[in-house]
Design a protein around this motif. Structure first.
Motif, PDB file in Angstrom:
ATOM      1  N   ILE A 182       4.201   0.393   4.256  1.00 29.89           N
ATOM      2  CA  ILE A 182       3.358  -0.655   3.676  1.00 29.89           C
ATOM      3  C   ILE A 182       4.223  -1.748   3.057  1.00 29.89           C
ATOM      4  CG2 ILE A 182       1.676  -1.168   1.841  1.00 29.89           C
ATOM      5  CD1 ILE A 182       0.519   1.666   2.420  1.00 29.89           C
ATOM      6  N   LEU A 183       5.300  -1.371   2.419  1.00 26.69           N
ATOM      7  CA  LEU A 183       6.176  -2.367   1.808  1.00 26.69           C
ATOM      8  C   LEU A 183       6.799  -3.263   2.883  1.00 26.69           C
ATOM      9  CD1 LEU A 183       7.176  -3.441  -0.856  1.00 26.69           C
ATOM     10  CD2 LEU A 183       9.086  -1.837  -0.718  1.00 26.69           C
ATOM     11  N   ARG A 184       7.197  -2.679   4.002  1.00 22.24           N
ATOM     12  CA  ARG A 184       7.730  -3.506   5.103  1.00 22.24           C
ATOM     13  C   ARG A 184       6.654  -4.454   5.616  1.00 22.24           C
ATOM     14  NH1 ARG A 184      10.135   1.325   6.192  1.00 22.24           N
ATOM     15  NH2 ARG A 184       8.672   1.892   7.839  1.00 22.24           N
TER      16      ARG A 184
ATOM     17  N   TYR B 146      12.129   6.724   5.528  1.00 24.27           N
ATOM     18  CA  TYR B 146      11.857   5.428   6.140  1.00 24.27           C
ATOM     19  C   TYR B 146      10.402   5.275   6.605  1.00 24.27           C
ATOM     20  CZ  TYR B 146      12.519   1.223   8.919  1.00 24.27           C
ATOM     21  OH  TYR B 146      12.418  -0.048   9.428  1.00 24.27           O
ATOM     22  N   TYR B 147       9.813   6.318   7.166  1.00 25.29           N
ATOM     23  CA  TYR B 147       8.455   6.219   7.702  1.00 25.29           C
ATOM     24  C   TYR B 147       7.387   6.721   6.737  1.00 25.29           C
ATOM     25  CZ  TYR B 147      10.616   4.814  12.018  1.00 25.29           C
ATOM     26  OH  TYR B 147      11.341   4.126  12.948  1.00 25.29           O
TER      27      TYR B 147
ATOM     28  N   ALA C 247       2.388  -4.927  -2.893  1.00 24.04           N
ATOM     29  CA  ALA C 247       3.828  -4.638  -2.993  1.00 24.04           C
ATOM     30  C   ALA C 247       4.176  -3.998  -4.333  1.00 24.04           C
ATOM     31  CB  ALA C 247       4.640  -5.919  -2.779  1.00 24.04           C
ATOM     32  N   THR C 248       3.583  -4.492  -5.420  1.00 27.13           N
ATOM     33  CA  THR C 248       3.904  -3.901  -6.726  1.00 27.13           C
ATOM     34  C   THR C 248       3.370  -2.478  -6.836  1.00 27.13           C
ATOM     35  OG1 THR C 248       2.008  -4.991  -7.761  1.00 27.13           O
ATOM     36  CG2 THR C 248       4.148  -6.087  -7.968  1.00 27.13           C
ATOM     37  N   ALA C 249       2.235  -2.202  -6.194  1.00 24.10           N
ATOM     38  CA  ALA C 249       1.732  -0.823  -6.170  1.00 24.10           C
ATOM     39  C   ALA C 249       2.728   0.083  -5.449  1.00 24.10           C
ATOM     40  CB  ALA C 249       0.356  -0.763  -5.494  1.00 24.10           C
ATOM     41  N   VAL C 250       3.267  -0.395  -4.341  1.00 21.83           N
ATOM     42  CA  VAL C 250       4.243   0.396  -3.592  1.00 21.83           C
ATOM     43  C   VAL C 250       5.539   0.547  -4.389  1.00 21.83           C
ATOM     44  CG1 VAL C 250       5.656   0.526  -1.503  1.00 21.83           C
ATOM     45  CG2 VAL C 250       3.271  -0.188  -1.338  1.00 21.83           C
ATOM     46  N   LEU C 251       5.956  -0.495  -5.071  1.00 23.98           N
ATOM     47  CA  LEU C 251       7.182  -0.386  -5.865  1.00 23.98           C
ATOM     48  C   LEU C 251       7.015   0.614  -7.009  1.00 23.98           C
ATOM     49  CD1 LEU C 251       8.383  -4.083  -5.846  1.00 23.98           C
ATOM     50  CD2 LEU C 251       9.353  -2.135  -4.584  1.00 23.98           C
ATOM     51  N   ARG C 252       5.818   0.699  -7.588  1.00 18.86           N
ATOM     52  CA  ARG C 252       5.564   1.748  -8.595  1.00 18.86           C
ATOM     53  C   ARG C 252       5.673   3.122  -7.937  1.00 18.86           C
ATOM     54  NH1 ARG C 252       2.100  -2.194 -10.483  1.00 18.86           N
ATOM     55  NH2 ARG C 252       0.319  -1.436  -9.287  1.00 18.86           N
ATOM     56  N   TRP C 253       5.177   3.253  -6.701  1.00 22.31           N
ATOM     57  CA  TRP C 253       5.275   4.500  -5.940  1.00 22.31           C
ATOM     58  C   TRP C 253       6.743   4.855  -5.718  1.00 22.31           C
ATOM     59  CZ3 TRP C 253       7.281   4.985  -0.919  1.00 22.31           C
ATOM     60  CH2 TRP C 253       7.035   6.202  -0.276  1.00 22.31           C
ATOM     61  N   VAL C 254       7.551   3.867  -5.301  1.00 20.94           N
ATOM     62  CA  VAL C 254       8.981   4.094  -5.072  1.00 20.94           C
ATOM     63  C   VAL C 254       9.640   4.570  -6.359  1.00 20.94           C
ATOM     64  CG1 VAL C 254      11.193   2.941  -4.579  1.00 20.94           C
ATOM     65  CG2 VAL C 254       9.196   2.455  -3.157  1.00 20.94           C
ATOM     66  N   ASN C 255       9.363   3.875  -7.462  1.00 18.94           N
ATOM     67  CA  ASN C 255       9.965   4.251  -8.746  1.00 18.94           C
ATOM     68  C   ASN C 255       9.536   5.645  -9.185  1.00 18.94           C
ATOM     69  OD1 ASN C 255      11.404   1.869  -8.953  1.00 18.94           O
ATOM     70  ND2 ASN C 255       9.782   0.835 -10.078  1.00 18.94           N
ATOM     71  N   SER C 256       8.269   5.965  -9.011  1.00 17.65           N
ATOM     72  CA  SER C 256       7.780   7.307  -9.384  1.00 17.65           C
ATOM     73  C   SER C 256       8.474   8.384  -8.572  1.00 17.65           C
ATOM     74  CB  SER C 256       6.269   7.398  -9.186  1.00 17.65           C
ATOM     75  OG  SER C 256       5.597   6.531 -10.065  1.00 17.65           O
ATOM     76  N   ARG C 257       8.624   8.139  -7.281  1.00 18.75           N
ATOM     77  CA  ARG C 257       9.322   9.106  -6.419  1.00 18.75           C
ATOM     78  C   ARG C 257      10.772   9.264  -6.861  1.00 18.75           C
ATOM     79  NH1 ARG C 257       7.816  10.593  -1.271  1.00 18.75           N
ATOM     80  NH2 ARG C 257       9.963  10.343  -0.578  1.00 18.75           N
TER      81      ARG C 257
END
Length: 163
Positions: free
Chosen positions: A30-32, A23-24, A85-95
């Motif tokens: 950043i997405l929040r 969560y943190y 946001a899309t940069a963070v979503l790529r980060w989420v997907n990569s993780r």
């Protein structure tokens, strides 16, 4: 206006559910922030500065210029939020691809570090100049009239004064 509406729709529909442990993490934080910024932007009413023109051509032009400026500033802000946001979503997907539902272990740390560095690089690249270039390039490619659009300095000034 259509582009802004599309950005509104995209930003309003971002959904991620990090685990308690994640969560943190910087990306989720950043997405929040992006989601809150988008909600604030979407809740701001159009600020009409002049009364209804009532058939006066010059007042109609001034009102239209004001509408174009307001729409351009909102679209710029939305595009900047969207790029982050899309940069963070790529980060989420990569993780997610890398972890495959597993808990983080020591073997994951080097790959997670690389993914984190990629996120930081992408976020650093979301500069005002890049945002403007992406919008103008898209508008030009679609054959849109952009001669009346405010330039980057004007948009930055209006954002700075809180418009």
């Amino acid at each position: 206006m259509t582009d802004f509406r599309n950005l509104q729709h995209y930003l309003a529909n971002i959904r991620v559910n990090p685990s308690v442990e994640e969560y943190y993490e910087e990306g989720y934080t950043i997405l929040r922030q992006c989601i809150v910024e988008a909600q604030v932007l979407l809740s701001q009413p159009f600020s009409q500065t002049a009364p209804s023109p009532r058939g006066n051509a010059e007042q109609e032009k001034a009102q239209l210029r004001g509408t174009i400026v307001d729409a351009s500033v909102r679209r710029f802000k939305a595009q900047k939020i969207y790029l982050r946001a899309t940069a963070v979503l790529r980060w989420v997907n990569s993780r997610n691809v890398m972890l495959r539902g597993q808990r983080i272990e020591a073997v994951h740390v080097p790959a997670l570090h690389r993914i984190q560095l990629t996120l930081q690089t992408e976020l650093a690249s979301v500069a005002d100049e890049r945002v403007e270039l992406s919008l103008r390039a898209a508008d030009s490619a679609q054959g849109k009239w952009i001669a009346e659009d405010p330039n980057l300095a004007t948009i930055q000034h209006l954002i700075h004064i809180g418009r």
